[in-house]
Design a protein around this motif. Structure first.
Motif, PDB file in Angstrom:
ATOM      1  N   GLY A 119       0.911  -0.874  -0.314  1.00 19.74           N
ATOM      2  CA  GLY A 119      -0.086   0.373  -0.326  1.00 19.74           C
ATOM      3  C   GLY A 119       0.687   1.430  -0.041  1.00 19.74           C
ATOM      4  O   GLY A 119       2.138   1.009   0.116  1.00 19.74           O
ATOM      5  N   THR A 120       0.429   2.185  -0.135  1.00 15.51           N
ATOM      6  CA  THR A 120       0.837   3.666   0.081  1.00 15.51           C
ATOM      7  C   THR A 120      -0.180   4.338   1.039  1.00 15.51           C
ATOM      8  O   THR A 120      -0.141   5.839   0.966  1.00 15.51           O
ATOM      9  N   GLU A 121      -0.093   4.216   2.302  1.00 14.46           N
ATOM     10  CA  GLU A 121      -0.742   4.812   3.044  1.00 14.46           C
ATOM     11  C   GLU A 121      -0.412   5.909   3.760  1.00 14.46           C
ATOM     12  O   GLU A 121      -0.997   6.769   3.784  1.00 14.46           O
ATOM     13  N   PHE A 122       1.080   5.252   4.108  1.00 15.52           N
ATOM     14  CA  PHE A 122       2.068   6.252   5.047  1.00 15.52           C
ATOM     15  C   PHE A 122       2.792   7.260   3.705  1.00 15.52           C
ATOM     16  O   PHE A 122       2.833   8.138   3.468  1.00 15.52           O
ATOM     17  N   LEU A 123       3.815   6.447   2.584  1.00 18.75           N
ATOM     18  CA  LEU A 123       4.547   7.644   2.541  1.00 18.75           C
ATOM     19  C   LEU A 123       4.450   7.143   1.020  1.00 18.75           C
ATOM     20  O   LEU A 123       4.590   5.609  -0.117  1.00 18.75           O
ATOM     21  N   ILE A 124       4.467   6.925  -0.213  1.00 17.57           N
ATOM     22  CA  ILE A 124       4.239   6.393  -1.855  1.00 17.57           C
ATOM     23  C   ILE A 124       5.133   6.149  -2.568  1.00 17.57           C
ATOM     24  O   ILE A 124       4.838   5.021  -2.545  1.00 17.57           O
ATOM     25  N   TRP A 125       6.528   6.648  -1.745  1.00 14.45           N
ATOM     26  CA  TRP A 125       7.592   5.590  -2.061  1.00 14.45           C
ATOM     27  C   TRP A 125       8.162   4.305  -1.371  1.00 14.45           C
ATOM     28  O   TRP A 125       8.284   3.484  -1.276  1.00 14.45           O
ATOM     29  N   ARG A 126       7.861   4.013  -0.493  1.00 15.99           N
ATOM     30  CA  ARG A 126       7.951   3.619   0.801  1.00 15.99           C
ATOM     31  C   ARG A 126       7.030   1.892   1.016  1.00 15.99           C
ATOM     32  O   ARG A 126       5.709   2.146   1.184  1.00 15.99           O
ATOM     33  N   PRO A 127       7.311   0.705   0.894  1.00 12.00           N
ATOM     34  CA  PRO A 127       6.578  -0.460   0.837  1.00 12.00           C
ATOM     35  C   PRO A 127       6.256  -0.216   2.837  1.00 12.00           C
ATOM     36  O   PRO A 127       7.199   0.352   3.619  1.00 12.00           O
ATOM     37  N   ASP A 128       5.252  -0.350   2.543  1.00 11.81           N
ATOM     38  CA  ASP A 128       4.400  -1.196   4.144  1.00 11.81           C
ATOM     39  C   ASP A 128       4.241  -2.727   4.225  1.00 11.81           C
ATOM     40  O   ASP A 128       4.534  -2.967   3.420  1.00 11.81           O
ATOM     41  N   LYS A 129       3.509  -2.579   4.712  1.00  7.13           N
ATOM     42  CA  LYS A 129       3.524  -4.259   5.226  1.00  7.13           C
ATOM     43  C   LYS A 129       1.542  -4.442   5.870  1.00  7.13           C
ATOM     44  O   LYS A 129       0.871  -3.340   6.151  1.00  7.13           O
ATOM     45  N   GLU A 130       1.722  -5.311   5.579  1.00  8.86           N
ATOM     46  CA  GLU A 130       0.427  -5.941   6.226  1.00  8.86           C
ATOM     47  C   GLU A 130      -0.132  -7.386   6.158  1.00  8.86           C
ATOM     48  O   GLU A 130       1.126  -7.928   6.200  1.00  8.86           O
ATOM     49  N   ILE A 131      -0.484  -6.967   7.218  1.00  9.70           N
ATOM     50  CA  ILE A 131      -0.878  -8.179   8.241  1.00  9.70           C
ATOM     51  C   ILE A 131      -2.345  -8.561   8.435  1.00  9.70           C
ATOM     52  O   ILE A 131      -3.009  -7.658   8.650  1.00  9.70           O
ATOM     53  N   VAL A 132      -2.542  -9.912   8.786  1.00  8.17           N
ATOM     54  CA  VAL A 132      -3.790 -10.705   8.910  1.00  8.17           C
ATOM     55  C   VAL A 132      -3.896 -11.310   9.712  1.00  8.17           C
ATOM     56  O   VAL A 132      -2.723 -12.544   9.486  1.00  8.17           O
ATOM     57  N   TYR A 133      -4.484 -11.861  10.110  1.00  4.27           N
ATOM     58  CA  TYR A 133      -4.553 -13.430  11.325  1.00  4.27           C
ATOM     59  C   TYR A 133      -5.698 -14.202  10.255  1.00  4.27           C
ATOM     60  O   TYR A 133      -6.593 -13.907  10.260  1.00  4.27           O
ATOM     61  N   ASP A 134      -4.663 -15.692  10.257  1.00  5.78           N
ATOM     62  CA  ASP A 134      -5.637 -16.758  10.220  1.00  5.78           C
ATOM     63  C   ASP A 134      -6.267 -17.016  11.596  1.00  5.78           C
ATOM     64  O   ASP A 134      -6.014 -17.540  12.781  1.00  5.78           O
TER      65      ASP A 134
END
Length: 260
Positions: A119-134
């Motif tokens: 995503g680009t929720e914080f900075l458009i050039w910086r990779p974010d991390k997506e957390i999902v719990y199973d």
């Protein structure tokens, strides 16, 4: 019995909740919520002969329809279900259902993290991390469990710059999962909505700039089972266990809170 797997992927309604300064909001249990301590409560049982005894249920055998009662005055008594009043027969059957729900439904959660620039929720050039719990439930209670729901809260910290230096905020993303019917001997699997956080970097990398950083602390679950009495049985499951000590429960409702 052969175990079946029912996969339930639910896109739940979720909210992002900032934690209150100096404490954590708590949504306590109400009089309509039954917890595991109910299994150990004393009850006045009435017989069809008009006699009464105060005690608590120790065990119930549905095959022989016999119930073992620990008397408040001491000692145990095993009686047939048919010698109890209709109301107490219903009480015994509900106790057996609750005993299975609280002790024979196995709960497991595991976290998945995708760090490929989701995503680009914080900075458009910086990779974010997506957390999902199973989340996996396995029913070994001898009963089919109907209309199960799960409330969850993913607790995390957001470290970001401010006018007075970097600050750490305690936050939570909460939601509800509708599981439905979980048959005896079956498993059900559901997943939380994704939580997108800024990727963590070594302290030396971000200490002198204005990059935010997010860190997940764990998840708390509350599993609900509706009862014929109109009440709900509730089990709580934290992962890790220590989360219960420093993160109070948050109801999965309220306005979305922006975190960037």
């Amino acid at each position: 019995m052969k175990t079946l797997m029912a996969i339930i992927i639910v896109q739940a309604m979720a909210t992002l909740v900032p934690m209150a300064s100096g404490g954590h909001p708590e949504n306590g249990t109400s009089e309509n919520i039954i917890t595991e301590s109910t299994l150990r409560e004393f009850h006045v049982f009435h017989g069809t002969d008009g006699k009464a005894v105060k005690g608590r249920i120790k065990a119930y055998n549905p095959d022989t329809e016999t119930v073992t009662i620990i008397k408040e005055s001491g000692g145990a008594r095993k009686v047939g279900l048919d010698v109890l009043s209709k109301a107490d027969q219903a009480c015994v059957r509900e106790w057996h259902l609750l005993h299975g729900f609280f002790t024979k439904v196995h709960i497991h959660s595991s976290v998945r993290i995708n760090s490929n620039g989701v995503g680009t929720e914080f900075l458009i050039w910086r990779p974010d991390k997506e957390i999902v719990y199973d989340i996996t439930l396995e029913n070994r209670s001898d009963y089919d469990l109907h209309d199960l729901t799960i409330d969850y809260c993913i607790h995390y910290e957001l470290d970001r710059p401010g006018n007075r230096g970097r600050t750490t905020e305690q936050r939570a993303k909460c939601g509800t999962l509708a599981i439905g019917t979980l048959a005896d001997g079956n498993k059900a699997q559901a997943e939380t909505q994704p939580l997108v956080l800024p990727k963590e970097y070594p302290y030396e990398y971000y200490k002198d700039n204005e990059l935010p950083m997010g860190k997940v602390k764990g998840i708390r679950l509350r599993i609900y089972l509706p009862l014929d009495s109109g009440k709900k049985a509730m089990r709580e499951f934290p992962s890790p266990d220590v989360l219960m000590k420093y993160r109070k429960w948050i109801a999965p409702s309220g306005p979305l809170a922006p975190i960037n």
